[in-house]
Design an enzyme around this catalytic site. Sequence first.
Site, PDB file in Angstrom:
ATOM      1  N   GLU A 137       0.859  -1.193   0.000  1.00 21.91           N
ATOM      2  CA  GLU A 137       0.000   0.000   0.000  1.00 21.91           C
ATOM      3  C   GLU A 137       0.890   1.235   0.000  1.00 21.91           C
ATOM      4  OE1 GLU A 137      -2.811  -0.121   3.221  1.00 21.91           O
ATOM      5  OE2 GLU A 137      -3.572  -2.087   2.591  1.00 21.91           O
ATOM      6  N   SER A 142       7.692  -1.944   2.878  1.00 16.98           N
ATOM      7  CA  SER A 142       8.503  -2.829   3.721  1.00 16.98           C
ATOM      8  C   SER A 142       7.740  -3.163   5.006  1.00 16.98           C
ATOM      9  CB  SER A 142       9.822  -2.145   4.096  1.00 16.98           C
ATOM     10  OG  SER A 142      10.498  -1.706   2.937  1.00 16.98           O
ATOM     11  N   ARG A 292      35.671  -8.266 -29.846  1.00 16.07           N
ATOM     12  CA  ARG A 292      36.013  -6.840 -29.945  1.00 16.07           C
ATOM     13  C   ARG A 292      37.525  -6.651 -30.101  1.00 16.07           C
ATOM     14  NH1 ARG A 292      34.783  -1.867 -31.562  1.00 16.07           N
ATOM     15  NH2 ARG A 292      35.466  -0.240 -30.104  1.00 16.07           N
ATOM     16  N   GLU A 388       9.273  -7.767  -3.331  1.00 13.38           N
ATOM     17  CA  GLU A 388       9.238  -8.966  -2.461  1.00 13.38           C
ATOM     18  C   GLU A 388      10.264  -8.860  -1.332  1.00 13.38           C
ATOM     19  OE1 GLU A 388       8.566 -12.835  -4.249  1.00 13.38           O
ATOM     20  OE2 GLU A 388       7.803 -11.846  -6.028  1.00 13.38           O
TER      21      GLU A 388
HETATM   22  C1  FAD Z   1       8.384  -3.142 -10.125  1.00 11.39           C
HETATM   23  C2  FAD Z   1       7.692  -3.438  -8.850  1.00 11.39           C
HETATM   24  C3  FAD Z   1       6.722  -4.439  -8.791  1.00 11.39           C
HETATM   25  C4  FAD Z   1       6.048  -4.701  -7.600  1.00 11.39           C
HETATM   26  N1  FAD Z   1       5.045  -5.635  -7.574  1.00 11.39           N
HETATM   27  C5  FAD Z   1       4.310  -5.821  -6.442  1.00 11.39           C
HETATM   28  C6  FAD Z   1       3.184  -6.714  -6.425  1.00 11.39           C
HETATM   29  O1  FAD Z   1       2.879  -7.383  -7.416  1.00 11.39           O
HETATM   30  N2  FAD Z   1       2.452  -6.807  -5.297  1.00 11.39           N
HETATM   31  C7  FAD Z   1       2.744  -6.096  -4.169  1.00 11.39           C
HETATM   32  O2  FAD Z   1       2.036  -6.235  -3.182  1.00 11.39           O
HETATM   33  N3  FAD Z   1       3.804  -5.231  -4.147  1.00 11.39           N
HETATM   34  C8  FAD Z   1       4.595  -5.092  -5.249  1.00 11.39           C
HETATM   35  N4  FAD Z   1       5.657  -4.208  -5.261  1.00 11.39           N
HETATM   36  C9  FAD Z   1       5.924  -3.421  -4.059  1.00 11.39           C
HETATM   37  C10 FAD Z   1       7.206  -3.803  -3.359  1.00 11.39           C
HETATM   38  O3  FAD Z   1       7.070  -5.020  -2.682  1.00 11.39           O
HETATM   39  C11 FAD Z   1       7.593  -2.623  -2.455  1.00 11.39           C
HETATM   40  O4  FAD Z   1       8.012  -1.582  -3.319  1.00 11.39           O
HETATM   41  C12 FAD Z   1       8.686  -2.981  -1.483  1.00 11.39           C
HETATM   42  O5  FAD Z   1       8.199  -3.853  -0.494  1.00 11.39           O
HETATM   43  C13 FAD Z   1       9.274  -1.728  -0.807  1.00 11.39           C
HETATM   44  O6  FAD Z   1       8.251  -0.941  -0.297  1.00 11.39           O
HETATM   45  P1  FAD Z   1       8.200   0.638  -0.608  1.00 11.39           P
HETATM   46  O7  FAD Z   1       8.325   0.818  -2.089  1.00 11.39           O
HETATM   47  O8  FAD Z   1       7.021   1.199   0.062  1.00 11.39           O
HETATM   48  O9  FAD Z   1       9.531   1.209   0.024  1.00 11.39           O
HETATM   49  P2  FAD Z   1       9.760   1.535   1.601  1.00 11.39           P
HETATM   50  O10 FAD Z   1       9.124   0.490   2.435  1.00 11.39           O
HETATM   51  O11 FAD Z   1       9.388   2.953   1.836  1.00 11.39           O
HETATM   52  O12 FAD Z   1      11.339   1.372   1.696  1.00 11.39           O
HETATM   53  C14 FAD Z   1      12.231   2.394   1.263  1.00 11.39           C
HETATM   54  C15 FAD Z   1      13.643   1.978   1.640  1.00 11.39           C
HETATM   55  O13 FAD Z   1      13.735   1.778   3.040  1.00 11.39           O
HETATM   56  C16 FAD Z   1      14.481   0.587   3.292  1.00 11.39           C
HETATM   57  N5  FAD Z   1      14.138   0.009   4.594  1.00 11.39           N
HETATM   58  C17 FAD Z   1      13.047  -0.716   4.917  1.00 11.39           C
HETATM   59  N6  FAD Z   1      13.089  -1.093   6.209  1.00 11.39           N
HETATM   60  C18 FAD Z   1      14.253  -0.590   6.710  1.00 11.39           C
HETATM   61  C19 FAD Z   1      14.883  -0.621   7.994  1.00 11.39           C
HETATM   62  N7  FAD Z   1      14.311  -1.259   9.017  1.00 11.39           N
HETATM   63  N8  FAD Z   1      16.073   0.009   8.132  1.00 11.39           N
HETATM   64  C20 FAD Z   1      16.637   0.674   7.106  1.00 11.39           C
HETATM   65  N9  FAD Z   1      16.089   0.747   5.871  1.00 11.39           N
HETATM   66  C21 FAD Z   1      14.917   0.117   5.676  1.00 11.39           C
HETATM   67  C22 FAD Z   1      14.067  -0.308   2.150  1.00 11.39           C
HETATM   68  O14 FAD Z   1      14.971  -1.362   2.000  1.00 11.39           O
HETATM   69  C23 FAD Z   1      14.082   0.654   0.994  1.00 11.39           C
HETATM   70  O15 FAD Z   1      15.394   0.776   0.519  1.00 11.39           O
HETATM   71  C24 FAD Z   1       6.368  -3.967  -6.439  1.00 11.39           C
HETATM   72  C25 FAD Z   1       7.364  -2.979  -6.496  1.00 11.39           C
HETATM   73  C26 FAD Z   1       8.022  -2.716  -7.671  1.00 11.39           C
HETATM   74  C27 FAD Z   1       9.071  -1.636  -7.706  1.00 11.39           C
END
Ligand code: FAD
Length: 416
Positions: A137, A142, A292, A388
């Site tokens: 959402e 994460s 190359r 994921e």
């Molecule tokens: C191309 C693509 C396809 C996707 N497909 C799906 C799908 O089919 N279904 C679905 O449900 N979701 C899907 N997603 C969503 C994906 O799972 C999320 O983007 C991912 O879980 C990260 O969440 P966020 O984008 O909200 O980033 P955030 O949660 O805001 O994270 C931002 C950064 O913070 C870091 N971070 C997180 N926790 C910590 C911590 N404790 N300490 C330090 N850093 C931390 C993360 O590693 C990341 O670098 C997709 C995403 C993409 C880009």
Amino acid sequence: MQSRAHLDWPFFDDAHRTLAADLSVWASKNIEHAPSAETREANDLRCRSLVDALGRSGWARYAVPRAYGGAMDELDSRALCIVRETLAYHDGLADFAFAMQGLGSGAITLAGSDALKRAYLPRVASGQAIAAFALSEPDAGSDVAAMQTRARVADDADDTPDDDLHGKSEGADYIIDGSKTWISNGGIADFYTVFARTSDEPGARGISAFVVDAHTTGLSVAERIDVIAPHPLATLRFDRCRVPASHRLGEVGQGFKIAMQTLDIFRASVAAAALGFARRAFDEALAHARGRKMFGHTLADFQLTQVTLADMATDIDAAALLTYRAAWMRDVKRTRATREAAMAKLTATENAQRVIDRAVQMFGGAGVRKGNIAESLYREIRALRIYEGASEVQRLIIGRDLLREVLRDPQASATA
Ligand SMILES: Cc1cc2nc3c(=O)[nH]c(=O)nc-3n(C[C@H](O)[C@H](O)[C@H](O)COP(=O)(O)OP(=O)(O)OC[C@H]3O[C@@H](n4cnc5c(N)ncnc54)[C@H](O)[C@@H]3O)c2cc1C
């Protein structure tokens, strides 16, 4: 030609070796590495036709168990990984099309009633229904447990029943309100596995899972999202979206567990897709280096190039070992292999990014030219380090699991 030397490792059965060989032949004939389509519509069309081709040719059957039209008795992690590795080697969208059939229907396989399995899984296996997994959402990526989408039991004094659904339902319907984002196949899926909060219990405890048909009243695509390696992706809106109770997966409140179990299986397959991309980049870089001409030699004659190739090959083998160890542990040792799957995803995606970056560098200017395979792999790999569970999240999973093990058994070696 994709290397198959690793299939001699003890992780595999003959059925896996045959699968890898047969799929490799089919993919070489039927799937062409295609740069991103010019328009979103063309890309959607290509994705649909890939699902159809994977269904017709029987490969999508590896995404569901045999009793419901699948190829193997149960979801077989090694088979899932071999299919993804092979398809990713040939084309990113082909891998995506297969992966989503598995991820989108995985929760039905794990926790669906027999009726739900019979209604959805055979159509997933034949490519007649496109699946999607709706967990993330806007404010819960994460931090999945922060999700706010709600599913409440319908109060029919307030909620007008939908004639299509009423009568088929066992128990009261649910009404879903909220939003999901980053949903792969959003906009082209026939059904979504949706996770929503069914109670005010804190964090992960109050979440349940549902199967929601794409045409259900109240479910709409709020926005299509364009990313660097285009594939169908969208934000979904649920506005008084009515779902029969019979479409709930598992018991009320089990949704978080079901989501995590599904991810435990498919995380190792993300690692396999990264491996396929990395192998393709390596093969392209090697062929380029051997051809190359420069300074009266070929690029491959220079020790600096040989060192780079050695680093690439070592990164690939390390990723392959961790990927297939995780898959083997789930299939053969019958453990959830959460830590091993996280190690595999972390290593394979980070290593593939490095391998592909080195391939781009070896191509020189051609490596960043649109249409070059190294250029498209460079875009394809990036999202795998995020979805994921991003790499940081995988590290947290591994670290917490190590500490839990030490707490359970203080004598145990943390790295055993
Ligand atoms: C191309 C693509 C396809 C996707 N497909 C799906 C799908 O089919 N279904 C679905 O449900 N979701 C899907 N997603 C969503 C994906 O799972 C999320 O983007 C991912 O879980 C990260 O969440 P966020 O984008 O909200 O980033 P955030 O949660 O805001 O994270 C931002 C950064 O913070 C870091 N971070 C997180 N926790 C910590 C911590 N404790 N300490 C330090 N850093 C931390 C993360 O590693 C990341 O670098 C997709 C995403 C993409 C880009």
